[in-house]
Write an enzyme that holds these catalytic residues in place. Structure first.
Site, PDB file in Angstrom:
ATOM      1  N   GLY A 195       0.822  -1.202   0.000  1.00  0.00           N
ATOM      2  CA  GLY A 195       0.000   0.000   0.000  1.00  0.00           C
ATOM      3  C   GLY A 195       0.856   1.252   0.000  1.00  0.00           C
ATOM      4  N   GLY A 196       0.394   2.257   0.727  1.00  0.00           N
ATOM      5  CA  GLY A 196       1.129   3.519   0.796  1.00  0.00           C
ATOM      6  C   GLY A 196       2.507   3.380   1.375  1.00  0.00           C
ATOM      7  N   GLY A 245      23.834   9.577 -31.037  1.00  0.00           N
ATOM      8  CA  GLY A 245      23.334  10.187 -29.815  1.00  0.00           C
ATOM      9  C   GLY A 245      23.832   9.489 -28.579  1.00  0.00           C
ATOM     10  N   ALA A 246      24.072   8.186 -28.660  1.00  0.00           N
ATOM     11  CA  ALA A 246      24.565   7.444 -27.505  1.00  0.00           C
ATOM     12  C   ALA A 246      25.973   7.898 -27.122  1.00  0.00           C
ATOM     13  CB  ALA A 246      24.550   5.951 -27.805  1.00  0.00           C
TER      14      ALA A 246
END
Length: 521
Positions: free
Chosen positions: A173-174, A408-409
């Protein structure tokens, strides 16, 4: 000593002994039967002997809903305080599953918040050992408010002091968001799990039949989601990972990375590195062998070992100096950058930069992974995270290009234009927009196809590839522009990195003043 004083001291001793038992011996035995330590046993194993100073041992919840006033235990389900690990101050809390399943109450949250505040104020790491059934339902919104207070402090402490979460039991949960906000998560195989909603809710909402382990066990989060940075076989191993991890980290962002005495010669050479790169550019080799060869005593603490394995990140030392290592792994997906690899490396780079830990980057990357799955999943924005992380970092950055460094790498992997301080290349490095095959297809595709004779066509293609390789697929073209500071002999890599880090030890660089950045999330 008067009789009254003696009685009061005896009462204190009795109350302490009762508090030490948490929810009682029966529940302690049940914890042991599951193969789990108690909260106090975990802290005893984690901290230096007799160093623990406990806070709020006698704190109790104040809830009266659903008959809760009849069930109170000193400490209220968490053991908190400070101690030392290898003589260094740390603040700690360990949830006690023997008390109300370790569920979070308003007062338990107050205890946790106290050590978080002290950690930030005094510049020391904060370590939380989670073992809890979640929010204490009987307290309603007060329990939720307690989580909110903890999360706010996780956020404020981020980049100020190291925050480490040990998931030593349930975390659902939280409750999962506090570990998610910390720097590192360690999970224990078969006994710990993390998920937002349990198997029963998943079944009712989606119809899926899934076990707790399949939904959120250590293996799942270590291999599929990347939520777990480390997966340990048992609690003892998990505690040792926390200790080892801390040995590489400064206590806060006000300190430099640790510097230890080193018995591994700086000038040690390894001739095997001169032969590790295959002649065939499409053949793989193991980057772990390179890392093990150049770092102090071959010691490397890998982070996210089983997730996004096409990139390697972790901590090592060069001449005793703690560093973060980022390296493409040619033996997994050719070392290509994809969504998960970009996220993994970006987060690690940003952590190192936040805590003054120099970065050593080993590059062998053919580019970004292509395809609709990657494009639809946001490879552009995720790749930009790594680009941003390196460009933002002001710590010393040493980059070594081993083989491929394309497009780009190349830019993303700590190039000179992203303020790389010292950029080396091996003679085998290929630094270009793309490899020869793709480049020739674009540049000379029509000319080659126009040749009708198959033999002449093949010869022309090879001629153009050789021409492209001679011009671009080497380190010397980049070096001629100053984008590579030096082309080095592979066997000398350790010495050159050590010397670069030594000269960069006094580096001071600042980014423009701003409220905060806008990282491409």
């Amino acid at each position: 000593m008067t009789t009254q004083q003696t009685e009061k001291i005896a009462q204190l001793v009795e109350k302490r002994e009762k508090a030490f038992l948490g929810g009682g011996q029966k529940r302690i035995d049940a914890q042991h039967a599951k193969g789990k330590m108690t909260a106090r046993e975990r802290l005893a194993a984690l901290l230096d002997e007799r160093s623990f100073e406990e806070y709020d041992m006698f704190k109790q919840h104040r809830c009266t809903n659903f008959g809760m006033e009849k069930s109170k235990f000193d400490g209220d389900g968490v053991v908190s305080g400070c101690g030392t690990i290898d003589g260094r101050l740390v603040y700690v809390f360990a949830q006690d599953f023997t008390v109300s399943g370790g569920s979070l109450s308003e007062t338990q949250a107050q205890k946790i918040c106290k050590v978080q505040d002290l950690a930030m104020r005094n510049g020391a790491p904060c370590i939380g050992l989670n073992d809890s059934g979640g929010a204490r339902i009987q307290e309603g919104v007060c329990a939720l408010a307690g989580y909110g207070e903890i999360f706010q402090r996780n956020i404020l402490a981020s980049g100020v002091v190291p925050q480490i979460s040990g998931i030593f039991g349930p975390c659902a949960g939280g409750a999962v968001y506090s570990p998610a906000l910390t720097d590192f998560n360690i999970m224990i195989q078969d006994t710990s799990y993390m998920f937002l909603t349990g198997p029963a809710v998943v079944k009712s909402v989606t119809g899926e039949n899934v076990t707790q382990e399949e939904l959120g066990g250590a293996r799942v989060h270590a291999t599929k989601s990347g939520v777990a940075h480390f997966s340990a076989a048992n609690e003892d191993e998990g505690i040792e990972i926390i200790k080892k991890l801390l040995s590489y980290l400064p206590s806060s962002n006000r300190e430099d990375a640790p510097l230890l005495d080193c018995n591994d010669p700086v000038g040690r050479i390894d001739d095997s590195l001169n032969e590790i790169i295959p002649d065939n550019p499409n053949k793989a080799y193991d980057m772990y062998k390179v890392i093990g060869s150049i770092v102090d005593n071959g010691e490397f603490l890998e982070v996210h070992k089983s997730w996004a394995r096409n990139i390697i990140v972790g901590f090592a030392r060069f001449n005793g100096r703690s560093v973060g290592v980022v390296a493409n792994q040619p033996s997994i997906l050719a070392g290509v950058l994809d969504i998960n690899a970009s996220r993994k490396a970006a987060r690690f780079v940003r952590f190192c930069d936040a805590f003054n830990i120099p970065l050593v980057t080993l590059v062998d990357v053919p580019g970004f992974l292509c395809g609709t799955q990657q494009e639809y999943g946001g490879i552009i924005s995720n790749g930009a995270k790594l680009l941003y992380a390196y460009g933002e970092a002001t710590v010393p950055k040493v980059t070594v290009s081993l083989r491929k460094s394309y497009g780009g790498a190349h830019i993303v992997m700590s190039c000179k234009q992203l303020r790389g301080d010292v950029n080396y290349a091996w003679p085998s490095a290929n630094i270009a927009v793309m490899g020869a095959d793709g480049a020739v297809e674009i540049l000379y595709g029509k000319e080659i196809k126009a040749e009708t004779d198959p033999e002449k066509q093949a010869a022309l293609k090879q001629e153009k590839k050789d021409e492209y390789n001679d011009l671009f697929c080497n380190p010397y073209n980049a070096a001629s522009y100053g984008y590579i500071d030096d082309v080095i002999e592979p066997r000398n890599t350790r010495f050159r990195i050590c010397r670069a880090l030594e000269q960069l030890a006094g580096k001071k660089q600042e980014n423009p003043q701003k409220k905060h950045d806008n990282l491409p999330l």
